[in-house]
Scaffold this motif. Sequence first.
Motif, PDB file in Angstrom:
ATOM      1  N   LYS A   1       0.828  -1.207   0.000  1.00  0.00           N
ATOM      2  CA  LYS A   1       0.000   0.000   0.000  1.00  0.00           C
ATOM      3  C   LYS A   1       0.863   1.257   0.000  1.00  0.00           C
ATOM      4  O   LYS A   1       0.535   2.247  -0.670  1.00  0.00           O
ATOM      5  CB  LYS A   1      -0.923  -0.013   1.214  1.00  0.00           C
ATOM      6  CG  LYS A   1      -2.029  -1.052   1.131  1.00  0.00           C
ATOM      7  CD  LYS A   1      -2.946  -0.959   2.346  1.00  0.00           C
ATOM      8  CE  LYS A   1      -4.087  -1.957   2.248  1.00  0.00           C
ATOM      9  NZ  LYS A   1      -4.997  -1.890   3.408  1.00  0.00           N
ATOM     10  N   ALA A   2       1.955   1.225   0.771  1.00  0.00           N
ATOM     11  CA  ALA A   2       2.841   2.390   0.823  1.00  0.00           C
ATOM     12  C   ALA A   2       3.461   2.663  -0.545  1.00  0.00           C
ATOM     13  O   ALA A   2       3.574   3.819  -0.983  1.00  0.00           O
ATOM     14  CB  ALA A   2       3.935   2.160   1.865  1.00  0.00           C
ATOM     15  N   GLU A   3       3.863   1.600  -1.239  1.00  0.00           N
ATOM     16  CA  GLU A   3       4.445   1.769  -2.568  1.00  0.00           C
ATOM     17  C   GLU A   3       3.405   2.323  -3.551  1.00  0.00           C
ATOM     18  O   GLU A   3       3.712   3.194  -4.369  1.00  0.00           O
ATOM     19  CB  GLU A   3       4.986   0.433  -3.067  1.00  0.00           C
ATOM     20  CG  GLU A   3       6.224  -0.039  -2.293  1.00  0.00           C
ATOM     21  CD  GLU A   3       6.655  -1.432  -2.704  1.00  0.00           C
ATOM     22  OE1 GLU A   3       5.943  -2.049  -3.530  1.00  0.00           O
ATOM     23  OE2 GLU A   3       7.691  -1.906  -2.197  1.00  0.00           O
ATOM     24  N   ALA A   4       2.171   1.783  -3.446  1.00  0.00           N
ATOM     25  CA  ALA A   4       1.114   2.268  -4.333  1.00  0.00           C
ATOM     26  C   ALA A   4       0.798   3.740  -4.052  1.00  0.00           C
ATOM     27  O   ALA A   4       0.592   4.541  -4.974  1.00  0.00           O
ATOM     28  CB  ALA A   4      -0.150   1.417  -4.154  1.00  0.00           C
ATOM     29  N   LYS A   5       0.787   4.102  -2.756  1.00  0.00           N
ATOM     30  CA  LYS A   5       0.520   5.489  -2.394  1.00  0.00           C
ATOM     31  C   LYS A   5       1.623   6.411  -2.896  1.00  0.00           C
ATOM     32  O   LYS A   5       1.351   7.513  -3.387  1.00  0.00           O
ATOM     33  CB  LYS A   5       0.384   5.587  -0.882  1.00  0.00           C
ATOM     34  CG  LYS A   5      -0.007   6.975  -0.387  1.00  0.00           C
ATOM     35  CD  LYS A   5      -0.201   6.980   1.111  1.00  0.00           C
ATOM     36  CE  LYS A   5      -0.601   8.366   1.600  1.00  0.00           C
ATOM     37  NZ  LYS A   5      -0.806   8.381   3.073  1.00  0.00           N
TER      38      LYS A   5
END
Length: 267
Positions: A106-110
């Motif tokens: 999720k952090a990478e996608a954000k």
Amino acid sequence: MSHTAHIPSHRKPRRGASKTAIRSGVAGGVLSTIALAGAAAPANAEPVTETIEMPTLTAGLAGSVAQSAAATQQVADSLDLRAQEDAAATHAAKVAKKAKAEAQRKAEAKEKAAAAARAKAAEERASRSEERTTLSGSSAPASNSTTQATGSAAAVLAFARAQVGDAYVLGSTGPNSWDCSSLVQAAYRQAGIDLPRTSQPQSTAGTQVSLDNLQVGDILYWGGAGSAYHVGIYSGGGKFIGAQNSGTGVVEKTLDWDPPSGAVRLL
């Protein structure tokens, strides 16, 4: 001499009288004791019998076996509890590992989304800058329809327009996110004017002007003067620039999109 004088006698020697008397006395004493005991006992008394139970090894052995069984069961329970604890720890580790991987994803996608948004905002700013360069030589009447910015007003307006597309974050002071008063404060700093940080004192920082006589760079406020809850910058042509909310971010809109309550002039 008798013909039997040299033949030894085979008769036993007679006991002495003293020994015989002693033995007779002992026997008599024993017989007397037995007689007295018989006389003292009831005639119909039953013989006395007493059974003595001797401890056996069976009870001790049973206790040892029971104690050993209890100890064995305790060890088994301990091993079973340890196995359950190990299984729970293994499961928790798997869950934590999965949650960590999901959080990283999720952090990478954000981060990718934020990078794309920044790239888009930079592209839009470049496009607006080119448009301003093209229109910089044009002239317009000083009215609400169109007003050409010059001097300090131009510096304030240029900075505010360059932030259009940035995010709105309450309490943020840039460079990529703002709230309403921090954007106004930063824009006026380009003209060498140091404004208060919040919207309430900014709404009384200059001279109050009518909304029918606005000029580029005037500070617009929503609410009462001195108790305003929102501020923006008049950009000319019946428009304003402001960090509105988390849904819109920094935008340039017409005054009828969100009519202000008043305005002050510092330039």
